[in-house]
Write an enzyme that holds these catalytic residues in place. Structure first.
Site, PDB file in Angstrom:
ATOM      1  N   THR A 187       0.874  -1.178   0.000  1.00 36.09           N
ATOM      2  CA  THR A 187       0.000   0.000   0.000  1.00 36.09           C
ATOM      3  C   THR A 187       0.911   1.228   0.000  1.00 36.09           C
ATOM      4  OG1 THR A 187      -0.042   0.098   2.396  1.00 36.09           O
ATOM      5  CG2 THR A 187      -1.782  -1.174   1.350  1.00 36.09           C
ATOM      6  N   GLU A 331      -5.679  -3.240  -1.670  1.00 35.71           N
ATOM      7  CA  GLU A 331      -6.243  -4.461  -1.075  1.00 35.71           C
ATOM      8  C   GLU A 331      -7.372  -5.056  -1.907  1.00 35.71           C
ATOM      9  OE1 GLU A 331      -5.583  -1.646   0.389  1.00 35.71           O
ATOM     10  OE2 GLU A 331      -4.913  -1.858   2.465  1.00 35.71           O
ATOM     11  N   LYS A 443     -14.653  16.239  12.162  1.00 36.47           N
ATOM     12  CA  LYS A 443     -15.650  16.018  13.213  1.00 36.47           C
ATOM     13  C   LYS A 443     -15.869  17.325  13.960  1.00 36.47           C
ATOM     14  CE  LYS A 443     -14.053  11.308  13.378  1.00 36.47           C
ATOM     15  NZ  LYS A 443     -12.693  11.410  12.803  1.00 36.47           N
ATOM     16  N   TRP A 448     -20.407  15.329  11.256  1.00 38.60           N
ATOM     17  CA  TRP A 448     -19.335  15.095  10.296  1.00 38.60           C
ATOM     18  C   TRP A 448     -19.440  16.058   9.114  1.00 38.60           C
ATOM     19  CZ3 TRP A 448     -18.716   9.069   9.562  1.00 38.60           C
ATOM     20  CH2 TRP A 448     -18.219   8.524  10.767  1.00 38.60           C
TER      21      TRP A 448
HETATM   22  P1  ADP Z   1      -3.260   4.227  -0.130  1.00 38.90           P
HETATM   23  O1  ADP Z   1      -4.331   3.723   0.785  1.00 38.90           O
HETATM   24  O2  ADP Z   1      -1.913   4.001   0.417  1.00 38.90           O
HETATM   25  O3  ADP Z   1      -3.499   5.617  -0.666  1.00 38.90           O
HETATM   26  P2  ADP Z   1      -4.412   2.886  -2.358  1.00 38.90           P
HETATM   27  O4  ADP Z   1      -3.937   3.262  -3.693  1.00 38.90           O
HETATM   28  O5  ADP Z   1      -4.707   1.484  -2.088  1.00 38.90           O
HETATM   29  O6  ADP Z   1      -3.296   3.333  -1.400  1.00 38.90           O
HETATM   30  O7  ADP Z   1      -5.636   3.816  -1.992  1.00 38.90           O
HETATM   31  C1  ADP Z   1      -6.947   3.356  -1.780  1.00 38.90           C
HETATM   32  C2  ADP Z   1      -7.800   4.480  -1.292  1.00 38.90           C
HETATM   33  O8  ADP Z   1      -7.894   5.516  -2.266  1.00 38.90           O
HETATM   34  C3  ADP Z   1      -9.222   4.105  -1.014  1.00 38.90           C
HETATM   35  O9  ADP Z   1      -9.361   3.472   0.231  1.00 38.90           O
HETATM   36  C4  ADP Z   1      -9.923   5.450  -1.080  1.00 38.90           C
HETATM   37  O10 ADP Z   1      -9.793   6.171   0.137  1.00 38.90           O
HETATM   38  C5  ADP Z   1      -9.147   6.179  -2.139  1.00 38.90           C
HETATM   39  N1  ADP Z   1      -9.890   6.126  -3.399  1.00 38.90           N
HETATM   40  C6  ADP Z   1      -9.680   5.319  -4.444  1.00 38.90           C
HETATM   41  N2  ADP Z   1     -10.541   5.582  -5.446  1.00 38.90           N
HETATM   42  C7  ADP Z   1     -11.345   6.578  -5.015  1.00 38.90           C
HETATM   43  C8  ADP Z   1     -12.457   7.314  -5.582  1.00 38.90           C
HETATM   44  N3  ADP Z   1     -12.895   7.081  -6.808  1.00 38.90           N
HETATM   45  N4  ADP Z   1     -13.028   8.258  -4.820  1.00 38.90           N
HETATM   46  C9  ADP Z   1     -12.599   8.526  -3.580  1.00 38.90           C
HETATM   47  N5  ADP Z   1     -11.570   7.888  -3.001  1.00 38.90           N
HETATM   48  C10 ADP Z   1     -10.942   6.936  -3.704  1.00 38.90           C
END
Ligand code: ADP
Length: 549
Positions: A187, A331, A443, A448
């Protein structure tokens, strides 16, 4: 009663064999920055992947389960590595070349990579790290770049092309267990230490089939996809595997990821599809606004990885480019949702669906969990944390050479669902709208406020280039929003004007009183807003903040 059906393992090897024969004529085009890009057919890529596997086994002694890392741009050789390494039973570990050096060192050591395949242009990044990477025995270099930076390094150095030369075009690919490790990705650490996700042959295979479904990216061998999303960012969202299944041509930007060469690539090569995070599309939009280019070949563009501002989608609509919003994570392989609207709607009726994160395919089950642990209804208004499960969703993180896989409580529920850390609502017809990351939500006095909603509203202002909103401590309310804004050149709007603009779409109590103009929003290694950095800058008093009454 058991079925009477065959049980053939779902292997990356099968995708390779299929792509290189049935779709042998499809092409990977790699941008070179020279007069002509480099073109290689799937048949050639397959033959070279076969030779690479032979070389890795016979010359470097790579064995089953060994981790073979790549530190590479998106290009034909990287696609070869994508197929050779898993098919021979080893594990492809794609390294994020934008990570800070100490995180790269952590990741390589944690995965205990034995070999690293590297683009010559990235040697200046790799060479200084090698003394801290004791498990790396071999470095295989491909493409242009000064090799002398490796002089004196305690590794064996190989030339990629020399390894392939004169090698056999056949390899007795092993009969693997489909649940075996095929690839791994850490990640990007937007929140906390990087954690390793290990994909199986089976998960990659099933995920590729989903990518290819019409309800997802739905491309065919008549299409060309511009793969801007890096191959180190969740397997380039599954595209290299998916393309070999159906013969979709790939256009690879290599290291030419700046808006100007991307615009040139699109105009000259006319891809029908492209995939990248919103930041890339923001940059490209600014570029083509200043220097118009024909982007109309792109019938479909997948934007995901972070929330896509509706204003950005609208701007591309006007250029004749149709954006489809998608959500996923490392994930989740990453395909989670895609925002194709339901059938039978007018363009106007489609809009509210297109700006959601999209709906789940059959392979991804979803549920919303409220603050007290209760399951929430899909009513479009009950907001909770999104949890998912399915055959391409992680069930644990890689424990390292000696450790067992681990399942932190904040990431996996007791009954085996992945806790995404994303907060949102789901409509009765199954469309997900994310309001925030659990860690980014503001918050304020027990209520929220969605930072994403404020950002989207700000970025809809014609004089705003980018905006990020973070929670900052507030004596009275606990937390309040801080708006950090990047203005376009020549902008004249002030904070009061921006707040007035927000008040048209945002409830009064949610409007930020703290404002600051910044030169650029800090970005993570995969181009997302890095709110951790902004919060830190605020805490350190490094931002020039104005507080409106
Ligand atoms: P990291 O968590 O390290 O940034 P990832 O690339 O796995 O790595 O990121 C996943 C996260 O990116 C998601 O859990 C979400 O918060 C965000 N994300 C991905 N696609 C979208 C989207 N279309 N809109 C909003 N958030 C998004």
């Amino acid at each position: 009663m058991l079925s009477t059906m065959q049980d053939v393992p779902l292997l990356v090897t099968r995708i390779l064999r299929h792509g290189m024969t049935i779709h042998g004529k499809s092409q990977v085009t790699t941008w070179t920055g020279e007069a002509e890009p480099h073109r290689r057919s799937f048949a050639e890529i397959g033959a070279r992947a076969t030779r690479l596997a032979g070389a890795l086994r016979d010359e470097l002694g790579v064995q089953q389960d060994d981790r073979v890392a790549t530190l590479m741009w998106n290009n034909a050789e990287h696609v070869e590595a994508y197929f050779a390494i898993p098919s021979m039973g080893a594990v492809l570990h794609t390294l994020n070349l934008r990570l800070p050096p100490e995180q790269l060192v952590f990741i390589v050591n944690h995965a205990a990579d034995r070999v690293v395949l590297v683009n010559g242009t990235l040697l200046p990044l790799l060479a200084p790290l090698l003394p801290h990477l004791p498990t790396i025995e071999h470095v295989v270099v491909t493409g242009i770049g000064d090799r002398s930076v490796l002089d004196g390094a305690n590794v064996r150095v190989h030339e990629y092309e020399e390894l392939l030369e004169g090698r056999s075009d056949s390899y007795d690919w092993p009969e693997l267990d489909e649940r075996q490790a095929a690839a791994m990705c850490y990640t990007s650490g937007t929140t906390g230490e990087p954690k390793g996700v290990v994909y199986s042959h089976r998960s990659l295979y099933l995920h590729s089939m989903q990518v290819n479904m019409a309800e997802s990216m739905g491309l065919t061998d008549k299409d060309t996809t511009l793969v801007v999303v890096p191959q180190f960012h969740v397997n380039a969202w599954g595209l290299p595997h998916a393309t070999f299944m159906t013969g979709i041509n790939m256009l690879m930007p290599d290291r030419f990821l700046q808006p100007a060469p991307l615009a040139e690539m699109i105009e000259r090569e006319r891809p029908s599809h492209a995939a990248a995070v919103p930041t890339i599309w923001q940059g490209l939009l600014a570029e083509v606004t200043a220097n118009p280019r024909d982007l109309t070949s792109m019938k479909q563009v997948t934007i995901g990885g972070a929330a896509c501002p509706p204003s950005l989608m609208e701007a591309y609509d006007k250029l004749g480019v149709r954006v489809c919003h998608a959500w996923g994570m490392t994930e989740t392989s990453p395909l989670g949702t895609m925002a194709h609207p339901p059938a039978g709607l007018s363009a106007e009726e489609e809009w509210p669906y297109r700006i959601t994160q999209g709906r789940f395919p059959a392979g991804v089950e979803a549920r919303l969990v409220g603050p007290g642990g209760d399951l929430l209804p899909w009513d479009g208004s009950s907001a909770g944390e999104l949890e998912v499960r399915g055959n391409w969703i992680a069930s644990a993180y890689y424990g390292g050479a000696s450790g067992e896989p681990f399942t932190p409580e904040d990431k996996f529920s007791a009954d085996g669902w992945l806790k995404t850390g994303d907060v949102g609502v789901i409509s009765p017809d199954g469309y997900l709208t994310l309001t925030d990351r659990a860690k980014d939500v503001i918050k304020s006095g027990g209520e929220w406020i969605s930072s994403v909603e404020l950002e989207n509203a700000l970025m809809a202002h014609p004089e705003v280039a980018e905006a990020a909103v973070v929670a900052v401590p507030d004596e009275k309310w606990g937390e309040r929003p801080l708006a950090t804004v990047v203005l376009k050149e020549g902008a004249t709007v002030d904070y009061t004007g921006l707040r007035e603009f927000l008040s048209h779409s945002i409830a009064k109590w949610q409007l930020p009183e703290r404002w600051t103009i910044i030169a650029a929003v800090p970005k993570t290694s995969v181009g997302k807003f890095d709110k951790k950095v902004i919060r830190q800058q605020y805490a350190d008093g490094a931002l020039d903040v104005t507080k409106l009454a």
